[in-house]
Design a protein around this motif. Structure first.
Motif, mmCIF file in Angstrom:
data_model
loop_
_atom_site.group_PDB
_atom_site.id
_atom_site.type_symbol
_atom_site.label_atom_id
_atom_site.label_comp_id
_atom_site.label_asym_id
_atom_site.label_seq_id
_atom_site.Cartn_x
_atom_site.Cartn_y
_atom_site.Cartn_z
ATOM 1 N N LYS A 123 4.662 -19.205 3.535
ATOM 2 C CA LYS A 123 4.079 -19.809 4.725
ATOM 3 C C LYS A 123 4.591 -21.235 4.910
ATOM 4 O O LYS A 123 4.960 -21.641 6.028
ATOM 5 N N ARG A 134 1.863 -17.391 -0.121
ATOM 6 C CA ARG A 134 1.388 -18.757 0.078
ATOM 7 C C ARG A 134 2.570 -19.731 0.207
ATOM 8 O O ARG A 134 2.590 -20.589 1.088
ATOM 9 N N THR A 182 0.716 -12.494 -3.617
ATOM 10 C CA THR A 182 -0.150 -13.519 -3.021
ATOM 11 C C THR A 182 0.448 -14.915 -3.201
ATOM 12 O O THR A 182 0.443 -15.738 -2.273
#
Length: 255
Positions: A84, A81, A77
């Motif tokens: 991106k 993040r 995760t």
């Protein structure tokens, strides 16, 4: 009847091979981004950059699909993040259309791979494999090259964009890489195909070694970029062939 249920030992679903694959492609993105700038927006290097972005996308998707348990999912995760933001920055090199690229975009391309790499290096629960040391060689070469091209692309010597944290010292990185290469040769001495691949890397490394150390004296970004692609390609091919039933493969030049 009474059944005794024993807790199963959790097995790491993420492997070092998967982490190294992602890390390698992060440094490739950094290298290709800066080489695109060095070559003044030449479309060939834009294609290379887009290929590295796609490869990193696939590598991160592979991690996400294989993540098991809270710790692994937390890592993925966090990486997703940051990825991106990195993907947006990597796709934002405007050197071809505007003749320059925004300093904040360059900073993200320089800094985010460092931060993501540190997270992966700190994760100590991944399963290990026979050729992790060879994968680490590819990562080390690409990391050095990404720093070299960062400097070559920036008239200020790579200082205009990006923090000092995570900056690579060639005086330290070069001998460290050579130690890893020597260790890999020793570890795989009984593997003829892998030995040939590592020897090819050694030969090519000698062509760029001094340029890495004396990068401020005579910058040769095209040479560094070309030989790095060949060395990384040789190592990737060696690992791939070592995992198949192909006997005694040979390694020609990798373009």
């Amino acid at each position: 009847m009474t059944f005794l249920i024993l807790p199963l030992q959790a097995q790491a679903a993420i492997s070092q091979a998967q982490l190294k694959d992602l890390e390698l492609n992060l440094w490739k993105i950094r290298s290709d981004f800066h080489m695109y700038t060095v070559m003044a927006g030449n479309q060939t290097y834009e294609v290379d950059l887009n290929g590295a972005i796609s490869a990193a996308d696939s590598a991160l998707s592979d991690l996400a699909q294989n993540a098991s348990g809270e710790t692994e999912n937390q890592l993925v995760t966090a990486l997703q993040r940051q990825w991106k933001a990195l993907r947006k920055a990597a796709q934002g090199n405007t050197i071809a259309s505007q003749g320059y690229t925004d300093a904040y975009t360059i900073q993200d391309v320089n800094d985010i791979p460092v931060e993501m790499s540190e997270k992966m290096e700190a994760f100590d629960q991944a399963s290990t494999g026979k050729y992790d040391d060879v994968r680490e060689l590819a990562v080390s070469i690409e990391h050095m090259t990404s720093e070299y091209l960062n400097i070559a692309a920036d008239p200020a010597g790579g200082m205009a964009a990006g923090s000092d944290e995570g900056r690579l010292s060639f005086k330290e990185a070069v001998p460290e890489f050579e130690k890893k290469l020597a260790a890999a040769k020793k570890a795989h001495a009984g593997d003829d195909a892998m030995t040939r691949a590592l020897n090819q890397v050694s030969v090519k490394w000698q062509f760029i070694r001094q340029s890495m150390i004396k990068f401020y004296e005579n910058a040769v970004p095209f040479l560094i970029y070309r030989y790095t692609n060949q060395m990384v390609g040789t190592l990737e091919q060696a690992i791939q062939l070592a995992s198949t039933d192909v006997g005694k493969p040979t390694f020609g030049p990798v373009n």
